[in-house]
Motif scaffolding. Sequence first.
Motif, PDB file in Angstrom:
ATOM      1  N   ILE A   1      25.633 -79.426  11.796  1.00  0.00           N
ATOM      2  CA  ILE A   1      26.490 -80.260  10.948  1.00  0.00           C
ATOM      3  C   ILE A   1      26.142 -80.081   9.475  1.00  0.00           C
ATOM      4  CG2 ILE A   1      27.154 -82.621  10.380  1.00  0.00           C
ATOM      5  CD1 ILE A   1      26.768 -83.352  13.296  1.00  0.00           C
ATOM      6  N   THR A   2      24.835 -80.211   9.149  1.00  0.00           N
ATOM      7  CA  THR A   2      24.421 -80.094   7.757  1.00  0.00           C
ATOM      8  C   THR A   2      24.558 -78.658   7.270  1.00  0.00           C
ATOM      9  OG1 THR A   2      22.824 -81.865   8.136  1.00  0.00           O
ATOM     10  CG2 THR A   2      22.582 -80.593   6.111  1.00  0.00           C
TER      11      THR A   2
ATOM     12  N   THR B   1      30.843 -83.485   1.316  1.00  0.00           N
ATOM     13  CA  THR B   1      30.702 -82.962   2.670  1.00  0.00           C
ATOM     14  C   THR B   1      29.337 -83.288   3.233  1.00  0.00           C
ATOM     15  OG1 THR B   1      32.165 -81.149   2.037  1.00  0.00           O
ATOM     16  CG2 THR B   1      30.956 -80.898   4.085  1.00  0.00           C
ATOM     17  N   TYR B   2      28.309 -83.191   2.390  1.00  0.00           N
ATOM     18  CA  TYR B   2      26.938 -83.510   2.818  1.00  0.00           C
ATOM     19  C   TYR B   2      26.809 -84.982   3.217  1.00  0.00           C
ATOM     20  CZ  TYR B   2      21.941 -84.467   2.439  1.00  0.00           C
ATOM     21  OH  TYR B   2      20.666 -84.885   2.678  1.00  0.00           O
TER      22      TYR B   2
ATOM     23  N   LYS C   1      27.709 -88.878   9.817  1.00  0.00           N
ATOM     24  CA  LYS C   1      27.962 -88.497  11.210  1.00  0.00           C
ATOM     25  C   LYS C   1      26.679 -88.519  12.024  1.00  0.00           C
ATOM     26  CE  LYS C   1      31.986 -85.450  10.537  1.00  0.00           C
ATOM     27  NZ  LYS C   1      32.450 -84.035  10.631  1.00  0.00           N
TER      28      LYS C   1
ATOM     29  N   LYS D   1      29.210 -86.971   4.237  1.00  0.00           N
ATOM     30  CA  LYS D   1      29.923 -87.150   5.511  1.00  0.00           C
ATOM     31  C   LYS D   1      29.087 -86.655   6.682  1.00  0.00           C
ATOM     32  CE  LYS D   1      34.578 -86.757   3.517  1.00  0.00           C
ATOM     33  NZ  LYS D   1      35.817 -85.923   3.461  1.00  0.00           N
ATOM     34  N   ALA D   2      28.400 -85.527   6.490  1.00  0.00           N
ATOM     35  CA  ALA D   2      27.568 -84.976   7.557  1.00  0.00           C
ATOM     36  C   ALA D   2      26.421 -85.921   7.910  1.00  0.00           C
ATOM     37  CB  ALA D   2      27.012 -83.614   7.137  1.00  0.00           C
ATOM     38  N   GLN D   3      25.773 -86.503   6.872  1.00  0.00           N
ATOM     39  CA  GLN D   3      24.677 -87.435   7.127  1.00  0.00           C
ATOM     40  C   GLN D   3      25.173 -88.702   7.826  1.00  0.00           C
ATOM     41  OE1 GLN D   3      21.358 -86.883   6.697  1.00  0.00           O
ATOM     42  NE2 GLN D   3      22.041 -84.820   6.231  1.00  0.00           N
TER      43      GLN D   3
ATOM     44  N   SER E   1      28.056 -77.816   6.481  1.00  0.00           N
ATOM     45  CA  SER E   1      28.571 -78.519   5.312  1.00  0.00           C
ATOM     46  C   SER E   1      27.977 -77.983   4.016  1.00  0.00           C
ATOM     47  CB  SER E   1      28.278 -80.019   5.416  1.00  0.00           C
ATOM     48  OG  SER E   1      26.874 -80.252   5.448  1.00  0.00           O
TER      49      SER E   1
ATOM     50  N   GLU F   1      21.724 -81.407  13.688  1.00  0.00           N
ATOM     51  CA  GLU F   1      21.499 -81.445  12.240  1.00  0.00           C
ATOM     52  C   GLU F   1      21.688 -80.083  11.587  1.00  0.00           C
ATOM     53  OE1 GLU F   1      18.426 -83.390   9.009  1.00  0.00           O
ATOM     54  OE2 GLU F   1      17.840 -83.251  11.108  1.00  0.00           O
TER      55      GLU F   1
END
Length: 363
Positions: free
Chosen positions: A302-303, A215-216, A222, A218-220, A306, A299
Amino acid sequence: MFTYYKRYARTAFDIFLIVFTVYLIMFVFSYVYNIAKPIFVGFVIYLMIEPLARFLHKRGVKKSIATTISTLVFVLIILGITVTVGIIFTLQIHQLAQSLPHYIYFFQEELIAKANYVQMKLNALPPGVVEKIGDYSQIIANKSSSFLSGLLLGLFNFLTSIPTLVMNFVLGLILAYFLSLEIVQWKRLAEEKTPKTFKKAYYFLKENVIKGILTYVKAQLKLISFTFLIIYFGLLFLGIENSFSISLLSAFFDLLPILGVSTVFVPWIIYLFIIGRITPALWLGLLLLVVIVFRQIAEPKITGESLGVSAFTMLSFMVISLSLFGVAGVILSPVLLILIKALYEKGYLKKWIRIPKEEYEEK
């Protein structure tokens, strides 16, 4: 004071053991990573090719053929992206390199003209003020020179390491192919030979850490993708040449800890101000401000969603890990941070760290 130390002796010892364990894990991982990079690359590639291979195998395709098809698809996609991006980036960088002498000459002319103007004004100042200004200018020049030298050295080291990266990728691809073929045997071996304690630890990591890491990542991705798109369309709107390469370079710096897109934009804006192009400099400053504001808003959302870990905590841990263990530390730091968070939420840290009960009021 002695009573205070005595009261917290067990707590300090428990915390020391946890910190020492984390340090030991980071040290061992960094050592293993440095001597077995292709294996780590191969495992990452395996995670990419295995879903398609498993899908084809469930549809009746022989495992070896399914793995071969999946590997070929992966290679074709990587080659297609690399060649396309590489051609565009190379052409625009080559065009920029051809224009660079003109930019440098124009910059020197403007700098000399402004230096002469400043010198005329400085002659009217007291000698002591001029000397202090000269000292401060020398300090700034030395700092700037050191920064640019380090940046160029890092870029040079990256370029010289490309053959090694290609070799690691090829070896990793081969390892991933064989791992995909043999994964059933490896899983059976792990199921039969792994002690129950390690199995329990693995399932805990799988449930609480591995999912968090994916998940992390994917967040980065994005965040970096949005940053690239904002800069790219912003530069297109401003009519700036080589927009794709500049946006790609900015996204690359955005990926690195501490640096960010300011590494590209701040020197560029200063250059435009010096040569007298105030309007483009202001527009680029506005674009940089938009990117920074977007990062500040997106950030944590999203982060944070996640991981549930603040951006400050994550970045601080990554900076310390980078200083102590290099690239391997940056890779492992999110894993350990998510693990520590999971241990805290599951109540393990409260069991492992003995805190004096009299220090907290009962609710």
